[in-house]
Design an enzyme around this catalytic site. Structure first.
Site, PDB file in Angstrom:
ATOM      1  N   ARG A 222       0.869  -1.169   0.000  1.00  0.00           N
ATOM      2  CA  ARG A 222       0.000   0.000   0.000  1.00  0.00           C
ATOM      3  C   ARG A 222       0.909   1.222   0.000  1.00  0.00           C
ATOM      4  O   ARG A 222       2.001   1.194   0.597  1.00  0.00           O
ATOM      5  CB  ARG A 222      -0.896   0.035   1.257  1.00  0.00           C
ATOM      6  CG  ARG A 222      -2.050  -0.955   1.239  1.00  0.00           C
ATOM      7  CD  ARG A 222      -3.124  -0.564   0.215  1.00  0.00           C
ATOM      8  NE  ARG A 222      -4.265  -1.486   0.196  1.00  0.00           N
ATOM      9  CZ  ARG A 222      -4.394  -2.518  -0.643  1.00  0.00           C
ATOM     10  NH1 ARG A 222      -3.447  -2.791  -1.526  1.00  0.00           N
ATOM     11  NH2 ARG A 222      -5.469  -3.279  -0.608  1.00  0.00           N
ATOM     12  N   GLU A 251      -3.068   7.541  -4.374  1.00  0.00           N
ATOM     13  CA  GLU A 251      -3.453   7.041  -5.688  1.00  0.00           C
ATOM     14  C   GLU A 251      -4.950   7.286  -5.960  1.00  0.00           C
ATOM     15  O   GLU A 251      -5.741   7.294  -5.005  1.00  0.00           O
ATOM     16  CB  GLU A 251      -3.100   5.544  -5.829  1.00  0.00           C
ATOM     17  CG  GLU A 251      -3.805   4.633  -4.846  1.00  0.00           C
ATOM     18  CD  GLU A 251      -3.295   3.193  -4.952  1.00  0.00           C
ATOM     19  OE1 GLU A 251      -2.074   2.973  -4.870  1.00  0.00           O
ATOM     20  OE2 GLU A 251      -4.135   2.300  -5.109  1.00  0.00           O
ATOM     21  N   HIS A 269      -1.416   0.455  -9.877  1.00  0.00           N
ATOM     22  CA  HIS A 269      -2.004  -0.540  -8.965  1.00  0.00           C
ATOM     23  C   HIS A 269      -2.630  -1.715  -9.747  1.00  0.00           C
ATOM     24  O   HIS A 269      -3.836  -1.939  -9.692  1.00  0.00           O
ATOM     25  CB  HIS A 269      -3.054   0.127  -8.052  1.00  0.00           C
ATOM     26  CG  HIS A 269      -3.341  -0.692  -6.816  1.00  0.00           C
ATOM     27  ND1 HIS A 269      -3.696  -0.134  -5.602  1.00  0.00           N
ATOM     28  CD2 HIS A 269      -3.350  -2.034  -6.595  1.00  0.00           C
ATOM     29  CE1 HIS A 269      -3.908  -1.082  -4.712  1.00  0.00           C
ATOM     30  NE2 HIS A 269      -3.706  -2.257  -5.301  1.00  0.00           N
TER      31      HIS A 269
END
Ligand code: NAP
Ligand code: 8YV
Length: 310
Positions: A222, A251, A269
């Protein structure tokens, strides 16, 4: 029919199975019968906002698309007897492959070489040499389901595996009780812990300085795990060699400074983002919801609510 609140997107295959037993309401539509909602389908990014969870008095279960669930307040859910599920294991191999791709890209200059060939620059001279990805000392921060899959795939590259977790495991790898000590001992640091308070900025200036000017930082966990401004400074100063990143603190926003650096690889991601793995994740999200409707139990509860799965 039961009433399900959908937060974020779901695939057509998921919708088809869910519509057989649920009336689906979308949070994004704004208008849903809060009193009737018993189930929520969400994902690791959107989670469930605290005010939404608080406004659903009859909520029984939250099914999360993704193994990471730091965007869901599982303590609040457990206190209300709400089961939370996630999608462990079905994505281990995919996220491990993404990690290997990032490590290879960082050492073998793959993206710059590809651009060199595509642009025609090759006609004016050969490409610069890259660095070998073989025989590296690799430190894995978080040796859980995915971390172990990464370690397995790294065997093909004859990596020497080190790891840091809070609890030492019975594995044939070198354990470091201190993350900084591990960063000092390795050439590559791979982050694959959960997000949340216990790992917030665990990769800080001290850790990155220990990894050093030749060191590679790979983050597939993360964004919150790495102190992003400190990482940008370390890359700019040459104190950290390279960063290969799938996740970011804010993000989908990526710091502009990173976008122009040659010693950085950036992904949006996509650790688990293949048709095959996303289908397996979606299948498990629905299986959990249907199991709960049918038997009052679920297949893959998060540990914080596992005691409710009796
Ligand atoms: P897992 O099996 O629960 O493993 C987590 C590992 O992290 C464990 O080894 C745990 O060991 C360690 N850990 C937890 N807190 C820690 C801390 N404070 N300090 C050091 N180590 C810590 O989880 P997983 O299934 O491998 O998934 C890991 C994470 O990967 C997910 O939570 C998610 O955030 C991320 N992920 C990202 C993508 C992507 O697309 N980029 C895809 C899937 C998953 P100890 O408890 O012993 O410390
Ligand atoms: C997903 C992930 O992209 O499983 C996780 O924890 O980060 C990814 O697989 C994400 O959860 C989807 O929202």
């Amino acid at each position: 029919m039961h009433d399900l609140l959908q937060i974020g997107g779901i695939t057509d295959a998921m919708r088809e199975r869910l519509e057989a037993v649920f009336t689906i309401h979308r949070l994004s539509d704004g208008d849903y019968p809060a009193d009737k909602i018993t189930h929520v389908a969400t994902n690791g990014h959107d989670g469930i906002p605290a005010d939404v969870m608080a406004a659903l008095p009859n909520l029984k279960m939250i099914s999360c698309y993704g193994v990471g669930y730091d965007a869901i307040d599982t303590k609040a859910a457990a206190e209300r007897g709400i089961l939370v599920t996630h999608t462990p294991d079905v994505l281990n191999a995919e996220v491990a492959s993404t990690t290997i791709l990032l490590m290879l890209a960082s050492y073998r200059n793959f993206l710059a070489d590809e651009a060199h060939a595509r642009s025609g620059a090759w006609e004016n001279g050969g490409a610069p040499l890259s660095r070998s990805a073989d025989n590296r000392k690799v430190g894995i921060l978080g040796l859980g389901r995915i971390g172990q899959a990464i370690a397995s795939k790294l065997k093909a590259f004859d990596a020497e595996i080190h790891y840091h977790t809070r609890n030492k495991r019975d594995v044939p790898y070198t354990y470091h009780a201190s993350l900084t000590d591990m960063a000092q001992a390795v050439e590559v640091l791979i982050c694959i812990t959960p997000g949340g308070p216990s790992t917030h900025h665990i990769v800080n200036t001290e850790v990155m300085d220990a990894l050093g000017p030749e060191g590679r930082l790979i983050n597939v966990s993360r964004g919150s795990v790495v102190d992003e401004p400190a990482m940008v400074s370390a890359l700019q100063d040459g104190r950290l060699g390279y960063a290969a990143l799938d996740v970011f603190e804010a993000e989908p926003k990526i710091p502009d400074a990173l976008k122009t650096m040659p010693n950085v690889v950036l992904l949006p991601h996509v650790g688990s983002a293949t048709h095959e793995t996303r289908a397996a994740m979606g299948g498990l999200v629905v299986d959990n919801l249907l199991e709960h409707l049918g038997k009052g139990k679920v297949l893959t509860p998060v540990p914080e609510t596992a005691h409710l799965n009796a």
